[in-house]
Design an enzyme around this catalytic site. Sequence first.
Site, PDB file in Angstrom:
ATOM      1  CG  HIS A 190     -16.256 -33.828  35.671  1.00 49.44           C
ATOM      2  ND1 HIS A 190     -15.089 -33.298  36.174  1.00 49.44           N
ATOM      3  CD2 HIS A 190     -15.894 -34.479  34.545  1.00 49.44           C
ATOM      4  CE1 HIS A 190     -14.075 -33.605  35.387  1.00 49.44           C
ATOM      5  NE2 HIS A 190     -14.552 -34.339  34.382  1.00 49.44           N
ATOM      6  CD  GLU A 245      -9.006 -38.625  34.087  1.00 54.09           C
ATOM      7  OE1 GLU A 245      -8.620 -37.524  33.642  1.00 54.09           O
ATOM      8  OE2 GLU A 245      -9.827 -39.346  33.492  1.00 54.09           O
ATOM      9  CG  ASP A 252     -14.905 -37.829  32.776  1.00 56.63           C
ATOM     10  OD1 ASP A 252     -14.851 -36.619  32.520  1.00 56.63           O
ATOM     11  OD2 ASP A 252     -13.892 -38.548  32.898  1.00 56.63           O
TER      12      ASP A 252
END
Length: 325
Positions: A10, A193, A271
Amino acid sequence: MKDLPKIELHLHHEGAAPPAFIRGLAKEKGVDLSGIFREDGSYAYRDFWHFLSVYEAATSVLQTPEDYARLTRAVLEESAENGVIYSETFLSPDFCGGGDVDAWRDYLHAIRETAEAAERDLGITLRGIVTCIRHFGPDRAKPIAECAAETAGDWLVGFGMAGDEMKGKPGDFLWAFDCAREAGLRITVHAGEWGGAASVRDALDALNPERIGHGVQAIEDLALVDRLAEDGIVLECCPGSNVTLGVFPSWRAHPIEKLRARGVKVTVSTDDPPFFHTTMTAEYENLARSFDWDEGVFAEIARTSLDAAFCDAATKEKIAKKLGD
Ligand code: ADE
Ligand code: ZN
């Protein structure tokens, strides 16, 4: 920690751009981006929603396939430096050609060519996941999915959705996800999230992804946690991102260990590493310190990540050898 072989699932390509790299491009192109940097040179944002707009401002200087080739090299050097041997990166035709398929092919070619050179001299393997952006809306997602479908194959392996999960509903994007799935792309969706457990449930019910980006707010609903475990849904956890953005107040308060202990397949990623002042090494160090994770746990995480990777079997076999399996 730096030398442990790592797999990252990710990572947002533009979100991995070092601020100095973006400042350099802005200078070359005569674009004034001074408002998005702090005095110390790092990215400046107040909260998640402001982060998304700073991200888009930084991305505005990435204007050509050559810019993306240079970005790809910078991102892969940083990842390889932190022990990453396999990575999947989120690419958005919104930023690479504005949704035009021919333009997108040129960007993809430049990124892929750079990745193949980096594989030869840095020993890191990269694959791409096209992501549509939720707050751009379902109509914009359609040409993005068509770009993905047209270029699906051994390098472009997945389709996903990033952006503001408080906007719209996952089901609004069904056409785009069906288009990508029919082209053979594997599916991951950002959810849980910011949007709580309900957002994870909505994404699972509407889009049937194999992986969820973040998904960590599922911890609010233990029945959902058990569903994730039973169905083998993989969570792409990015604890440093969550702590920096204030989703959880501290590393110790992050639910990754509770989810793992209850049988959920968790993985670890950065991220948007420079935005969140993190690296894969820093993620591992914080996890070891906060939850007493040792090399055995990190080896288990790497194996879970490789199983969940969207690349083909031959690539997995090659990476497995590097993990010592
Ligand atoms: N795009 C880049 N980073 C993101 C994040 N953490 N959540 C949603 N969309 C994003
Ligand atoms: Zn993300």
